[in-house]
Write a protein that holds these residues in place. Structure first.
Motif, PDB file in Angstrom:
ATOM      1  N   GLY A  50       0.821  -1.213   0.000  1.00  0.00           N
ATOM      2  CA  GLY A  50       0.000   0.000   0.000  1.00  0.00           C
ATOM      3  C   GLY A  50       0.850   1.256   0.000  1.00  0.00           C
ATOM      4  N   LEU A  51       1.900   1.251   0.831  1.00  0.00           N
ATOM      5  CA  LEU A  51       2.823   2.385   0.851  1.00  0.00           C
ATOM      6  C   LEU A  51       3.503   2.567  -0.499  1.00  0.00           C
ATOM      7  N   SER A  52       3.842   1.466  -1.142  1.00  0.00           N
ATOM      8  CA  SER A  52       4.503   1.528  -2.442  1.00  0.00           C
ATOM      9  C   SER A  52       3.618   2.211  -3.474  1.00  0.00           C
ATOM     10  N   VAL A  53       2.329   1.909  -3.449  1.00  0.00           N
ATOM     11  CA  VAL A  53       1.394   2.550  -4.396  1.00  0.00           C
ATOM     12  C   VAL A  53       1.362   4.058  -4.139  1.00  0.00           C
ATOM     13  N   ILE A  54       1.268   4.452  -2.881  1.00  0.00           N
ATOM     14  CA  ILE A  54       1.246   5.881  -2.532  1.00  0.00           C
ATOM     15  C   ILE A  54       2.541   6.555  -2.967  1.00  0.00           C
ATOM     16  N   GLU A  55       3.677   5.912  -2.667  1.00  0.00           N
ATOM     17  CA  GLU A  55       4.976   6.493  -3.022  1.00  0.00           C
ATOM     18  C   GLU A  55       5.126   6.651  -4.525  1.00  0.00           C
ATOM     19  N   ARG A  56       4.734   5.643  -5.285  1.00  0.00           N
ATOM     20  CA  ARG A  56       4.864   5.727  -6.746  1.00  0.00           C
ATOM     21  C   ARG A  56       3.981   6.822  -7.322  1.00  0.00           C
ATOM     22  N   GLN A  57       2.791   6.985  -6.753  1.00  0.00           N
ATOM     23  CA  GLN A  57       1.923   8.077  -7.200  1.00  0.00           C
ATOM     24  C   GLN A  57       2.559   9.433  -6.890  1.00  0.00           C
ATOM     25  N   LEU A  58       3.070   9.575  -5.674  1.00  0.00           N
ATOM     26  CA  LEU A  58       3.742  10.827  -5.302  1.00  0.00           C
ATOM     27  C   LEU A  58       4.931  11.108  -6.214  1.00  0.00           C
ATOM     28  N   LEU A  59       5.744  10.089  -6.466  1.00  0.00           N
ATOM     29  CA  LEU A  59       6.912  10.273  -7.326  1.00  0.00           C
ATOM     30  C   LEU A  59       6.499  10.638  -8.746  1.00  0.00           C
ATOM     31  N   GLY A  60       5.556   9.907  -9.292  1.00  0.00           N
ATOM     32  CA  GLY A  60       5.127  10.161 -10.661  1.00  0.00           C
ATOM     33  C   GLY A  60       4.540  11.553 -10.844  1.00  0.00           C
ATOM     34  N   TRP A  61       3.611  11.917  -9.961  1.00  0.00           N
ATOM     35  CA  TRP A  61       2.975  13.224 -10.082  1.00  0.00           C
ATOM     36  C   TRP A  61       3.959  14.358  -9.799  1.00  0.00           C
ATOM     37  N   SER A  62       4.876  14.154  -8.874  1.00  0.00           N
ATOM     38  CA  SER A  62       5.879  15.190  -8.584  1.00  0.00           C
ATOM     39  C   SER A  62       6.758  15.458  -9.797  1.00  0.00           C
ATOM     40  N   ILE A  63       7.174  14.411 -10.461  1.00  0.00           N
ATOM     41  CA  ILE A  63       8.028  14.576 -11.643  1.00  0.00           C
ATOM     42  C   ILE A  63       7.243  15.239 -12.775  1.00  0.00           C
ATOM     43  N   ILE A  64       5.980  14.857 -12.949  1.00  0.00           N
ATOM     44  CA  ILE A  64       5.147  15.496 -13.980  1.00  0.00           C
ATOM     45  C   ILE A  64       4.969  16.984 -13.673  1.00  0.00           C
ATOM     46  N   LEU A  67      10.693  16.280  -2.043  1.00  0.00           N
ATOM     47  CA  LEU A  67       9.703  15.213  -2.003  1.00  0.00           C
ATOM     48  C   LEU A  67      10.199  13.985  -2.775  1.00  0.00           C
ATOM     49  N   VAL A  68      10.680  14.190  -3.990  1.00  0.00           N
ATOM     50  CA  VAL A  68      11.155  13.073  -4.809  1.00  0.00           C
ATOM     51  C   VAL A  68      12.346  12.375  -4.140  1.00  0.00           C
ATOM     52  N   THR A  69      13.224  13.139  -3.542  1.00  0.00           N
ATOM     53  CA  THR A  69      14.399  12.554  -2.881  1.00  0.00           C
ATOM     54  C   THR A  69      13.999  11.667  -1.711  1.00  0.00           C
ATOM     55  N   PHE A  70      13.165  12.191  -0.820  1.00  0.00           N
ATOM     56  CA  PHE A  70      12.880  11.457   0.412  1.00  0.00           C
ATOM     57  C   PHE A  70      11.797  10.396   0.259  1.00  0.00           C
ATOM     58  N   VAL A  71      10.989  10.491  -0.768  1.00  0.00           N
ATOM     59  CA  VAL A  71      10.064   9.400  -1.068  1.00  0.00           C
ATOM     60  C   VAL A  71      10.797   8.362  -1.924  1.00  0.00           C
ATOM     61  N   GLY A  72      11.672   8.837  -2.798  1.00  0.00           N
ATOM     62  CA  GLY A  72      12.420   7.943  -3.683  1.00  0.00           C
ATOM     63  C   GLY A  72      13.380   7.019  -2.962  1.00  0.00           C
ATOM     64  N   ILE A  73      13.953   7.471  -1.828  1.00  0.00           N
ATOM     65  CA  ILE A  73      14.895   6.586  -1.119  1.00  0.00           C
ATOM     66  C   ILE A  73      14.191   5.349  -0.581  1.00  0.00           C
ATOM     67  N   SER A  74      12.939   5.501  -0.205  1.00  0.00           N
ATOM     68  CA  SER A  74      12.185   4.347   0.275  1.00  0.00           C
ATOM     69  C   SER A  74      11.937   3.358  -0.856  1.00  0.00           C
ATOM     70  N   GLU A  75      11.539   3.862  -2.007  1.00  0.00           N
ATOM     71  CA  GLU A  75      11.290   2.982  -3.153  1.00  0.00           C
ATOM     72  C   GLU A  75      12.586   2.303  -3.597  1.00  0.00           C
ATOM     73  N   ALA A  76      13.690   3.028  -3.547  1.00  0.00           N
ATOM     74  CA  ALA A  76      14.987   2.433  -3.909  1.00  0.00           C
ATOM     75  C   ALA A  76      15.362   1.318  -2.934  1.00  0.00           C
ATOM     76  N   ALA A  77      15.145   1.548  -1.648  1.00  0.00           N
ATOM     77  CA  ALA A  77      15.440   0.509  -0.651  1.00  0.00           C
ATOM     78  C   ALA A  77      14.523  -0.694  -0.828  1.00  0.00           C
ATOM     79  N   ARG A  78      13.250  -0.450  -1.124  1.00  0.00           N
ATOM     80  CA  ARG A  78      12.282  -1.524  -1.321  1.00  0.00           C
ATOM     81  C   ARG A  78      12.707  -2.430  -2.480  1.00  0.00           C
TER      82      ARG A  78
END
Length: 195
Positions: free
Chosen positions: A25-39, A72-83
């Motif tokens: 569930g966290l992964s879905v939220i993080e990916r949405q945050l990352l995607g929308w932030s980059i857009i 936002l991308v940095t600190f949300v992205g580190i979690s996705e990278a670790a995952r």
């Protein structure tokens, strides 16, 4: 009580499955945050360039918004990278060790990294509490300064949880795991299969 495959006790596998569902569930939220932030960053940057070239005036909020999004991308992205086991690591030493020693080292590194991340998350919360007391606003958008760094403790905490999950996976499952989802595979093994 052991499972049928002898990997780990049923209670341990059940706990890992619950943690995995929460993490999914966290992964879905993080990916949405990352995607929308980059857009939003891309649209903001293009709009700023058009404004600067077409109207000889930059958007007053553009740089500030991009700075917030980069945090936002940095600190949300580190979690996705670790995952996904894509964090930076120095594996030369662990590659020289046998499987058992490499597994122990991975557990130590995962627990140590999680501890450091949780400590940094604690200090970041303390920093945010200090920012709240100052009542400072960002120069352009005029939003509270603390709002721009609220994602920092979240990202550090969730990344720390990723490393705890990696340590638990290494304790409960055979093999060496970079994360609870990714097992460490030696470079030679992957080269042989592709040749």
């Amino acid at each position: 009580m052991s499972g049928s495959n002898g990997d780990a006790p049923i209670e341990s596998r059940t706990a890992l499955n619950v943690l995995r569902k929460i993490d999914d569930g966290l992964s879905v939220i993080e990916r949405q945050l990352l995607g929308w932030s980059i857009i939003i960053m891309a649209v903001n940057t293009v709009a700023n360039v058009i404004a600067r070239l077409g109207f000889s005036s930059s958007l007053f909020f553009s740089e500030e918004l991009n700075q917030f999004l980069i945090i936002l991308v940095t600190f949300v992205g580190i979690s996705e990278a670790a995952r996904m086991g894509r964090h930076i690591r120095m594996s030369a030493f662990s590659d020289m060790l046998g499987p058992r020693a490499s597994k122990v080292l991975m557990i130590i590194v995962s627990v140590g990294t999680a501890t450091l991340l949780f400590t940094l998350a604690y200090y970041s919360i303390d920093y945010i509490a200090g920012l709240i007391k100052t009542n400072r606003l960002t120069p352009s958008l005029r939003i509270p300064m603390y709002f721009t760094v609220l994602v920092v403790p979240f990202g550090l905490t969730v990344t720390g949880i990723q490393f705890v999950l990696a340590a638990l996976t290494n304790i409960l499952k055979p093999g060496v795991h970079l994360s609870y989802r990714v097992e460490d595979i030696y470079e030679d093994d992957t080269l042989d299969t592709h040749l």
